[in-house]
Design an enzyme around this catalytic site. Structure first.
Site, PDB file in Angstrom:
ATOM      1  N   CYS A  31       0.841  -1.199   0.000  1.00 43.11           N
ATOM      2  CA  CYS A  31       0.000   0.000   0.000  1.00 43.11           C
ATOM      3  C   CYS A  31       0.878   1.251   0.000  1.00 43.11           C
ATOM      4  O   CYS A  31       1.853   1.324   0.755  1.00 43.11           O
ATOM      5  CB  CYS A  31      -0.878   0.053   1.249  1.00 43.11           C
ATOM      6  SG  CYS A  31      -1.877  -1.416   1.523  1.00 43.11           S
ATOM      7  N   CYS A  32       0.488   2.225  -0.837  1.00 45.10           N
ATOM      8  CA  CYS A  32       1.102   3.552  -0.773  1.00 45.10           C
ATOM      9  C   CYS A  32      -0.014   4.554  -1.041  1.00 45.10           C
ATOM     10  O   CYS A  32      -1.190   4.189  -0.932  1.00 45.10           O
ATOM     11  CB  CYS A  32       2.283   3.681  -1.742  1.00 45.10           C
ATOM     12  SG  CYS A  32       1.910   3.446  -3.483  1.00 45.10           S
ATOM     13  N   GLY A  33       0.322   5.785  -1.347  1.00 43.62           N
ATOM     14  CA  GLY A  33      -0.735   6.778  -1.555  1.00 43.62           C
ATOM     15  C   GLY A  33      -1.679   6.373  -2.670  1.00 43.62           C
ATOM     16  O   GLY A  33      -2.899   6.429  -2.534  1.00 43.62           O
TER      17      GLY A  33
END
Ligand code: RB5
Length: 153
Positions: free
Chosen positions: A66-68
């Site tokens: 997960c990232c932005g």
């Protein structure tokens, strides 16, 4: 208990937590590779490469990043030979990522999808398996691209 890796940069720690809890509810042993406050290298490529290398080494059959946006994690993970990472924010793509593409890595973006929808997408990806058949030769062609550019891998 099957093991799964998860990882997030600091733009996605809340989403990562929601998904880690969902994985544990579903019986997975979750290994967390997310950034920690005491670390120097806390960008999405730092996390993605650690997780993708562990997948490529056979330590995990599946991983969630997960990232932005989910994009940086996906782009970085896909640079590790043998890794097929798919950014999915809808159920159909999550199913196809497994059934057609045999993606071992799911990526999602905390700035793109809400926690409840993300759990449904995660479930769809977890509950789907590679369909084989006509998809096998297509996945083999992707693997051939890895070998072309990384003959040593
Ligand atoms: C923050 O660094 C943000 O750019 C990152 O989490 C991700 O969205 C990149 O693809």
């Amino acid at each position: 208990m099957a093991k799964i890796a998860i990882g997030a940069d600091d733009a996605a720690l809340e989403l990562k937590q929601v998904l880690a809890e969902r994985l544990e509810e579903k019986g997975w042993e979750v290994e967390d590779y997310s950034v920690r406050p005491d670390e120097e290298d806390t960008d999405y490529p730092d996390v993605a490469v650690r997780v993708a290398e562990a997948v490529a080494a056979g330590e995990y059959d599946r991983a969630v990043l997960c990232c932005g946006t989910g994009l940086g994690m996906s782009i970085t993970a896909n640079k590790v030979p043998g890794v097929r990472a798919a950014q999915c924010h809808d159920v159909y793509s999550a199913e196809r990522a497994r059934k057609s593409n045999n993606a071992q890595v799911l990526t999602m973006g905390q700035r793109v999808i809400g926690p409840e929808a993300a759990k449904v997408v995660l479930d769809a990806w977890l509950d789907s398996e590679f369909a084989g058949g006509g998809s096998t030769k297509k996945v083999e062609k992707m693997e051939a691209v890895d070998r072309k550019y990384h003959p040593e891998a």
